[in-house]
Write a protein that holds these residues in place. Sequence first.
Motif, PDB file in Angstrom:
ATOM      1  N   ALA A  10       0.841  -1.206   0.000  1.00  0.00           N
ATOM      2  CA  ALA A  10       0.000   0.000   0.000  1.00  0.00           C
ATOM      3  C   ALA A  10       0.874   1.254   0.000  1.00  0.00           C
ATOM      4  O   ALA A  10       0.622   2.214  -0.743  1.00  0.00           O
ATOM      5  CB  ALA A  10      -0.926  -0.019   1.217  1.00  0.00           C
ATOM      6  N   GLY A  11       1.944   1.234   0.810  1.00  0.00           N
ATOM      7  CA  GLY A  11       2.862   2.373   0.854  1.00  0.00           C
ATOM      8  C   GLY A  11       3.570   2.556  -0.481  1.00  0.00           C
ATOM      9  O   GLY A  11       3.849   3.675  -0.920  1.00  0.00           O
ATOM     10  N   ASP A  12       3.861   1.440  -1.137  1.00  0.00           N
ATOM     11  CA  ASP A  12       4.533   1.457  -2.429  1.00  0.00           C
ATOM     12  C   ASP A  12       3.632   2.129  -3.483  1.00  0.00           C
ATOM     13  O   ASP A  12       4.079   2.996  -4.244  1.00  0.00           O
ATOM     14  CB  ASP A  12       4.825   0.004  -2.837  1.00  0.00           C
ATOM     15  N   MET A  13       2.349   1.756  -3.479  1.00  0.00           N
ATOM     16  CA  MET A  13       1.417   2.342  -4.450  1.00  0.00           C
ATOM     17  C   MET A  13       1.237   3.840  -4.162  1.00  0.00           C
ATOM     18  O   MET A  13       1.191   4.653  -5.080  1.00  0.00           O
ATOM     19  CB  MET A  13       0.068   1.619  -4.398  1.00  0.00           C
ATOM     20  N   ASP A  14       1.153   4.189  -2.869  1.00  0.00           N
ATOM     21  CA  ASP A  14       1.024   5.612  -2.506  1.00  0.00           C
ATOM     22  C   ASP A  14       2.197   6.406  -3.074  1.00  0.00           C
ATOM     23  O   ASP A  14       2.019   7.483  -3.653  1.00  0.00           O
ATOM     24  CB  ASP A  14       1.031   5.793  -0.972  1.00  0.00           C
ATOM     25  N   CYS A  15       3.392   5.855  -2.895  1.00  0.00           N
ATOM     26  CA  CYS A  15       4.595   6.571  -3.335  1.00  0.00           C
ATOM     27  C   CYS A  15       4.609   6.721  -4.862  1.00  0.00           C
ATOM     28  O   CYS A  15       4.882   7.801  -5.386  1.00  0.00           O
ATOM     29  CB  CYS A  15       5.843   5.834  -2.850  1.00  0.00           C
ATOM     30  N   ALA A  16       4.276   5.638  -5.566  1.00  0.00           N
ATOM     31  CA  ALA A  16       4.313   5.674  -7.035  1.00  0.00           C
ATOM     32  C   ALA A  16       3.290   6.677  -7.577  1.00  0.00           C
ATOM     33  O   ALA A  16       3.592   7.477  -8.469  1.00  0.00           O
ATOM     34  CB  ALA A  16       4.036   4.283  -7.598  1.00  0.00           C
ATOM     35  N   THR A  24      -1.066 -15.453  -5.800  1.00  0.00           N
ATOM     36  CA  THR A  24      -0.738 -14.108  -6.270  1.00  0.00           C
ATOM     37  C   THR A  24       0.412 -13.537  -5.446  1.00  0.00           C
ATOM     38  O   THR A  24       0.744 -14.053  -4.379  1.00  0.00           O
ATOM     39  CB  THR A  24      -1.946 -13.156  -6.174  1.00  0.00           C
ATOM     40  N   VAL A  25       1.020 -12.468  -5.993  1.00  0.00           N
ATOM     41  CA  VAL A  25       2.110 -11.789  -5.286  1.00  0.00           C
ATOM     42  C   VAL A  25       1.754 -10.319  -5.122  1.00  0.00           C
ATOM     43  O   VAL A  25       0.897  -9.773  -5.845  1.00  0.00           O
ATOM     44  CB  VAL A  25       3.451 -11.925  -6.046  1.00  0.00           C
ATOM     45  N   ALA A  26       2.445  -9.660  -4.166  1.00  0.00           N
ATOM     46  CA  ALA A  26       2.170  -8.254  -3.845  1.00  0.00           C
ATOM     47  C   ALA A  26       2.849  -7.339  -4.860  1.00  0.00           C
ATOM     48  O   ALA A  26       3.746  -6.563  -4.545  1.00  0.00           O
ATOM     49  CB  ALA A  26       2.628  -7.936  -2.429  1.00  0.00           C
ATOM     50  N   ALA A  27       2.399  -7.468  -6.110  1.00  0.00           N
ATOM     51  CA  ALA A  27       2.952  -6.676  -7.211  1.00  0.00           C
ATOM     52  C   ALA A  27       2.004  -5.539  -7.532  1.00  0.00           C
ATOM     53  O   ALA A  27       0.821  -5.594  -7.188  1.00  0.00           O
ATOM     54  CB  ALA A  27       3.092  -7.552  -8.451  1.00  0.00           C
ATOM     55  N   MET A  28       2.507  -4.517  -8.180  1.00  0.00           N
ATOM     56  CA  MET A  28       1.610  -3.460  -8.659  1.00  0.00           C
ATOM     57  C   MET A  28       2.198  -2.807  -9.911  1.00  0.00           C
ATOM     58  O   MET A  28       3.410  -2.685 -10.053  1.00  0.00           O
ATOM     59  CB  MET A  28       1.376  -2.414  -7.574  1.00  0.00           C
ATOM     60  N   ASP A  29       1.314  -2.438 -10.827  1.00  0.00           N
ATOM     61  CA  ASP A  29       1.691  -1.686 -12.021  1.00  0.00           C
ATOM     62  C   ASP A  29       0.810  -0.441 -12.073  1.00  0.00           C
ATOM     63  O   ASP A  29      -0.381  -0.529 -11.761  1.00  0.00           O
ATOM     64  CB  ASP A  29       1.410  -2.493 -13.303  1.00  0.00           C
ATOM     65  N   VAL A  30       1.384   0.692 -12.454  1.00  0.00           N
ATOM     66  CA  VAL A  30       0.568   1.883 -12.716  1.00  0.00           C
ATOM     67  C   VAL A  30       0.410   2.005 -14.232  1.00  0.00           C
ATOM     68  O   VAL A  30       1.400   2.004 -14.972  1.00  0.00           O
ATOM     69  CB  VAL A  30       1.210   3.170 -12.145  1.00  0.00           C
ATOM     70  N   LEU A  31      -0.842   2.068 -14.679  1.00  0.00           N
ATOM     71  CA  LEU A  31      -1.151   2.172 -16.106  1.00  0.00           C
ATOM     72  C   LEU A  31      -1.725   3.555 -16.389  1.00  0.00           C
ATOM     73  O   LEU A  31      -2.502   4.079 -15.592  1.00  0.00           O
ATOM     74  CB  LEU A  31      -2.199   1.122 -16.489  1.00  0.00           C
ATOM     75  N   VAL A  32      -1.341   4.148 -17.517  1.00  0.00           N
ATOM     76  CA  VAL A  32      -1.899   5.465 -17.870  1.00  0.00           C
ATOM     77  C   VAL A  32      -2.404   5.452 -19.309  1.00  0.00           C
ATOM     78  O   VAL A  32      -1.902   4.696 -20.149  1.00  0.00           O
ATOM     79  CB  VAL A  32      -0.862   6.600 -17.695  1.00  0.00           C
ATOM     80  N   PRO A  33      -3.392   6.316 -19.600  1.00  0.00           N
ATOM     81  CA  PRO A  33      -3.939   6.386 -20.958  1.00  0.00           C
ATOM     82  C   PRO A  33      -2.852   6.742 -21.977  1.00  0.00           C
ATOM     83  O   PRO A  33      -1.966   7.533 -21.691  1.00  0.00           O
ATOM     84  CB  PRO A  33      -4.961   7.532 -20.878  1.00  0.00           C
ATOM     85  N   GLY A  34      -2.939   6.125 -23.145  1.00  0.00           N
ATOM     86  CA  GLY A  34      -2.024   6.455 -24.231  1.00  0.00           C
ATOM     87  C   GLY A  34      -0.728   5.678 -24.202  1.00  0.00           C
ATOM     88  O   GLY A  34      -0.066   5.534 -25.224  1.00  0.00           O
ATOM     89  N   VAL A  35      -0.335   5.193 -23.032  1.00  0.00           N
ATOM     90  CA  VAL A  35       0.959   4.522 -22.916  1.00  0.00           C
ATOM     91  C   VAL A  35       0.810   3.103 -22.380  1.00  0.00           C
ATOM     92  O   VAL A  35       1.427   2.164 -22.873  1.00  0.00           O
ATOM     93  CB  VAL A  35       1.923   5.323 -21.996  1.00  0.00           C
TER      94      VAL A  35
END
Length: 458
Positions: A254-260, A370-381
Amino acid sequence: MRIKVRDALAAESPLGGITVSGWVRTRRDAKGFSFVEINDGSCLRNLQAVVDHAVPGAEALGTVLTGASVSVDGELVPSPAKGQRWELRVSAFRLVGEADATFPLQKKGHTAEFLRTIPHLRARTNRIASSLRLRSRLAMAVHEFFQARGFAYVHTPVITVSDCEGAGELFRVTTLDPAAPPKSPDGSVDWAADFFARQAFLTVSGQLEAETLACALGDVYTFGPTFRAENSQTSRHASEFWMIEPEMAFCDLAGDMDCAESLVKHLVRAALECCPEELEFFNAYVDKGLLERLRLVADRPFTRITYGEAVDLLLASGRPFEHPVKWGENLQSEHERWLTEERFGGPVTVCDYPAAAKPFYMRQNDDDRTVAAMDVLVPGVGEIVGGSQREERPERLEAAMRAHGLDLEAYRWYLDLRRYGTVPHAGFGLGFERLLMFVTGEGNIRDVTAYPRTPGHA
Ligand code: 4AD
Ligand code: MG
């Protein structure tokens, strides 16, 4: 005194006795004088120099063509022309370096494809220069973000012996003669005779070393070049790209996602604040929806969903995707874009991916699949950030390394982190060029990199 065009155009009052140096964009002649548009790369706009044909040096004007370099002395005075506050009334004109009619950037409006054929000259266009100025400013904003939060900037090695992502996409570093390498008795290459007395590669990620430093300094980040010998000819992959990799001790997913998410927002806001002219330019000529999208991203929270939820949404969309959606497989770019562009209309952070689709170091979730992974996705990319909480439990990590076929002896140092004062920790990688694509609206990674390296091109 030489002043930059950027500072001249920002002047509050007329300035006498200044010198402006730069490259000629256009020259127009009238009776008795000429207008010369000078750009020195300090900003998007040109400074118009008005050169009376009677001033010293004006006799060279006839040979001053687009692309030539000039240096002019004069006075900054209010301009009677529309759309510009200041112009330079020239008192002395100097042609520094000629450019003849073969200079390839004569007309405006070259295609991005054509510009890629002249990487050494294309930075003299508004499009590439704007993207490079943004890149410079955002590099600084990355440091501002982390330094304000007490992170230490660390430099992890470019030459490495481990494959962090485990995908085998490494460029080899060797001084052996490829035509006649020393051989071992069994006929294989004798890597012990190589420069580092073992096989060495260019790094794909500084993460593993950054983890060791986070487990000493607390919060660290790297910002440097990474290399992938991945033979994918897409508009979003480069063989050499810059990555920002924070690593945080005593931090969970959760802290990782907040930071990203905060970092991406910070960089978008920095672009809006520091480079408004460049963004207006991209909004007008590259991507009409750019400014609106960036303002939304700066203001609104990101959507967060699990991988399982993403799969359910994709399956329920009824879309005939080229790659069928299946639980357990990594999301493809077309899936990521549907989620951000169509389903949510903004950035989406996806977490808890199936273990089988991810590298060995990610922390295993209690569901055992599952693993505690996260990806940030954005429009266009699509994906701009990939990260995770790291497996800090020694037995679990060892088991995962075995399952991935790693040589445990070679990763003894990495396992030591779990043996001596192990802590929950997490981090991520933000692809700098992917972020720049998002902020400029450019659709091709080759256009946000001065000298792109891709398969078949260096
Ligand atoms: O998802 P990736 O492979 O993650 C890692 O390398 C982790 N070790 C990072 C970490 O946790 N410290 O790569 C991270 C990001 C991607 O989300 C993407 O933005 C970018 O790096 N990236 C590329 N950018 C351009 N060209 C490529 N070939 C890229 N591969 C990854
Ligand atoms: Mg990834």
